[in-house]
Design a protein around this motif. Sequence first.
Motif, PDB file in Angstrom:
ATOM      1  N   ASP A 162       0.818  -1.211   0.000  1.00  0.00           N
ATOM      2  CA  ASP A 162       0.000   0.000   0.000  1.00  0.00           C
ATOM      3  C   ASP A 162       0.854   1.265   0.000  1.00  0.00           C
ATOM      4  O   ASP A 162       0.333   2.360   0.204  1.00  0.00           O
ATOM      5  N   HIS A 163       2.170   1.106  -0.209  1.00  0.00           N
ATOM      6  CA  HIS A 163       3.084   2.236  -0.341  1.00  0.00           C
ATOM      7  C   HIS A 163       4.075   1.945  -1.466  1.00  0.00           C
ATOM      8  O   HIS A 163       4.381   0.781  -1.748  1.00  0.00           O
ATOM      9  N   ASP A 164       4.579   3.002  -2.059  1.00  0.00           N
ATOM     10  CA  ASP A 164       5.597   2.817  -3.102  1.00  0.00           C
ATOM     11  C   ASP A 164       6.925   2.358  -2.500  1.00  0.00           C
ATOM     12  O   ASP A 164       7.596   1.477  -3.041  1.00  0.00           O
ATOM     13  N   LEU A 165       7.295   2.963  -1.376  1.00  0.00           N
ATOM     14  CA  LEU A 165       8.601   2.739  -0.771  1.00  0.00           C
ATOM     15  C   LEU A 165       8.426   2.362   0.691  1.00  0.00           C
ATOM     16  O   LEU A 165       7.473   2.788   1.344  1.00  0.00           O
ATOM     17  N   VAL A 166       9.371   1.578   1.209  1.00  0.00           N
ATOM     18  CA  VAL A 166       9.337   1.221   2.624  1.00  0.00           C
ATOM     19  C   VAL A 166      10.765   1.213   3.156  1.00  0.00           C
ATOM     20  O   VAL A 166      11.720   0.905   2.438  1.00  0.00           O
ATOM     21  N   TRP A 167      10.893   1.589   4.412  1.00  0.00           N
ATOM     22  CA  TRP A 167      12.169   1.521   5.125  1.00  0.00           C
ATOM     23  C   TRP A 167      11.880   1.084   6.539  1.00  0.00           C
ATOM     24  O   TRP A 167      10.831   1.421   7.106  1.00  0.00           O
ATOM     25  N   ALA A 168      12.812   0.321   7.160  1.00  0.00           N
ATOM     26  CA  ALA A 168      12.652  -0.092   8.549  1.00  0.00           C
ATOM     27  C   ALA A 168      13.994   0.002   9.256  1.00  0.00           C
ATOM     28  O   ALA A 168      15.044  -0.288   8.666  1.00  0.00           O
ATOM     29  N   GLY A 169      13.950   0.401  10.516  1.00  0.00           N
ATOM     30  CA  GLY A 169      15.178   0.486  11.301  1.00  0.00           C
ATOM     31  C   GLY A 169      15.043   1.515  12.400  1.00  0.00           C
ATOM     32  O   GLY A 169      13.940   1.994  12.702  1.00  0.00           O
ATOM     33  N   ARG A 170      16.163   1.860  12.991  1.00  0.00           N
ATOM     34  CA  ARG A 170      16.176   2.893  14.025  1.00  0.00           C
ATOM     35  C   ARG A 170      16.444   4.231  13.367  1.00  0.00           C
ATOM     36  O   ARG A 170      17.367   4.378  12.566  1.00  0.00           O
ATOM     37  N   CYS A 171      15.637   5.206  13.707  1.00  0.00           N
ATOM     38  CA  CYS A 171      15.739   6.526  13.085  1.00  0.00           C
ATOM     39  C   CYS A 171      16.876   7.316  13.743  1.00  0.00           C
ATOM     40  O   CYS A 171      16.670   8.032  14.724  1.00  0.00           O
ATOM     41  N   VAL A 172      18.067   7.152  13.201  1.00  0.00           N
ATOM     42  CA  VAL A 172      19.239   7.875  13.687  1.00  0.00           C
ATOM     43  C   VAL A 172      19.823   8.670  12.531  1.00  0.00           C
ATOM     44  O   VAL A 172      19.515   8.433  11.357  1.00  0.00           O
ATOM     45  N   VAL A 173      20.688   9.632  12.875  1.00  0.00           N
ATOM     46  CA  VAL A 173      21.097  10.634  11.896  1.00  0.00           C
ATOM     47  C   VAL A 173      21.766  10.028  10.672  1.00  0.00           C
ATOM     48  O   VAL A 173      21.554  10.494   9.532  1.00  0.00           O
ATOM     49  N   GLN A 174      22.575   8.949  10.848  1.00  0.00           N
ATOM     50  CA  GLN A 174      23.300   8.404   9.702  1.00  0.00           C
ATOM     51  C   GLN A 174      22.404   7.663   8.712  1.00  0.00           C
ATOM     52  O   GLN A 174      22.837   7.332   7.609  1.00  0.00           O
ATOM     53  N   LYS A 175      21.148   7.402   9.083  1.00  0.00           N
ATOM     54  CA  LYS A 175      20.226   6.747   8.148  1.00  0.00           C
ATOM     55  C   LYS A 175      19.679   7.716   7.101  1.00  0.00           C
ATOM     56  O   LYS A 175      19.078   7.289   6.117  1.00  0.00           O
ATOM     57  N   ARG A 176      19.855   9.004   7.321  1.00  0.00           N
ATOM     58  CA  ARG A 176      19.488  10.046   6.361  1.00  0.00           C
ATOM     59  C   ARG A 176      18.038   9.945   5.896  1.00  0.00           C
ATOM     60  O   ARG A 176      17.728   9.980   4.699  1.00  0.00           O
ATOM     61  N   LEU A 177      17.133   9.855   6.862  1.00  0.00           N
ATOM     62  CA  LEU A 177      15.709   9.823   6.520  1.00  0.00           C
ATOM     63  C   LEU A 177      15.247  11.155   5.945  1.00  0.00           C
ATOM     64  O   LEU A 177      14.260  11.205   5.208  1.00  0.00           O
ATOM     65  N   ASP A 178      15.977  12.224   6.251  1.00  0.00           N
ATOM     66  CA  ASP A 178      15.651  13.515   5.642  1.00  0.00           C
ATOM     67  C   ASP A 178      15.892  13.479   4.136  1.00  0.00           C
ATOM     68  O   ASP A 178      15.062  13.954   3.337  1.00  0.00           O
ATOM     69  N   LEU A 179      17.005  12.879   3.729  1.00  0.00           N
ATOM     70  CA  LEU A 179      17.317  12.752   2.307  1.00  0.00           C
ATOM     71  C   LEU A 179      16.331  11.821   1.615  1.00  0.00           C
ATOM     72  O   LEU A 179      15.870  12.095   0.496  1.00  0.00           O
ATOM     73  N   MET A 180      15.978  10.733   2.275  1.00  0.00           N
ATOM     74  CA  MET A 180      15.023   9.795   1.719  1.00  0.00           C
ATOM     75  C   MET A 180      13.665  10.460   1.506  1.00  0.00           C
ATOM     76  O   MET A 180      13.024  10.287   0.461  1.00  0.00           O
ATOM     77  N   ALA A 181      13.232  11.247   2.485  1.00  0.00           N
ATOM     78  CA  ALA A 181      11.948  11.935   2.375  1.00  0.00           C
ATOM     79  C   ALA A 181      11.967  12.945   1.236  1.00  0.00           C
ATOM     80  O   ALA A 181      10.992  13.069   0.477  1.00  0.00           O
ATOM     81  N   GLU A 182      13.081  13.677   1.098  1.00  0.00           N
ATOM     82  CA  GLU A 182      13.213  14.651   0.013  1.00  0.00           C
ATOM     83  C   GLU A 182      13.141  13.970  -1.356  1.00  0.00           C
ATOM     84  O   GLU A 182      12.435  14.434  -2.265  1.00  0.00           O
TER      85      GLU A 182
END
Length: 324
Positions: A162-182
């Motif tokens: 029900d989503h195009d993309l998925v990610w799982a893990g601990r949300c820490v700075v080196q995972k770059r979720l900001d870049l992924m969201a952008e």
Amino acid sequence: MAEGLAARGHEVRVLALADQAGPDRILRSQPRGLRVPATIMALARAAADHDVILATGLWPEAALAARLARRPFVARLPGDPAWERAIAAGLNLSLEAFQSAPLPWRWATFRAVRAAAFRAADLVLVPSPFLATLAQGWGVPPTRIRVVANAAPAPATGGEPDHDLVWAGRCVVQKRLDLMAEAAAAAGASLLVIGDGPSPPPAAPHITRMAPAVPPPLWRGRIFVQASDYEGHPHALLEAMAVGLPVIATDVGGTAGCFTHGVHGLLVPPCDAAALTAAMRALLGNPEALRTMGTAARQHADACFGTERLLDATEALLHEAAAR
């Protein structure tokens, strides 16, 4: 790991830090000056009735306990714990720079203690050649390093994505979720983030957040995406391939050793939102590539990252250490 080794007839005892008291649990809330000695003594007492200490954390304490108990010490290295702790506290240095840069005394001490603990190990178990090189940089002799890839745990199964993309893990700075969201926003893609932590993705209409789950429902995405600045040998990516998802991941650390670019997914440069967006668009716009890469990814995970293979290798390594 513990359950798998116990099922093979080994007597396994697991000690860990915990928030509540219990058998073989060391209270995390104790002052450090009390907790560290208590941990060392608890490990030493447990080791007296066992053949080997296998540490997946608490490495300095395990190294000292092994010496007190006169037992072999095997250290499993998932990454650089000193660097991860430093950047979580706000230190702005890459993993590579952290290895030799002048540091404030606190982080210089953590770095030195970390290296000494792994040098004290009879054997060091690493999941990727990248981490083997890292350990050698700390002074661990190559003859004491064994490379054994992580296993893909049994995946969760469910319905249609029900989503195009998925990610799982601990949300820490080196995972770059900001870049992924952008990148996801630029690609017009919906993103499901499974996990929590101090550096979550920004709130946005195209992002859905979900609390951690074991195993995570990765089947809810069409593609697994990873935008990290650093990875040792990413568990979630292996698990996504086991589900049958193609992957898009930054070419950092041990990630490139997990899959083949163009066969099981796509590798992109780190810190490059445009490249990440282009990869998302390329796969989401090609249903045939999604299908063939997903099938290939599942077959690759089954062949190369099975739990029994990991247990075989770990069992052999523990026998090797016990015989020293």
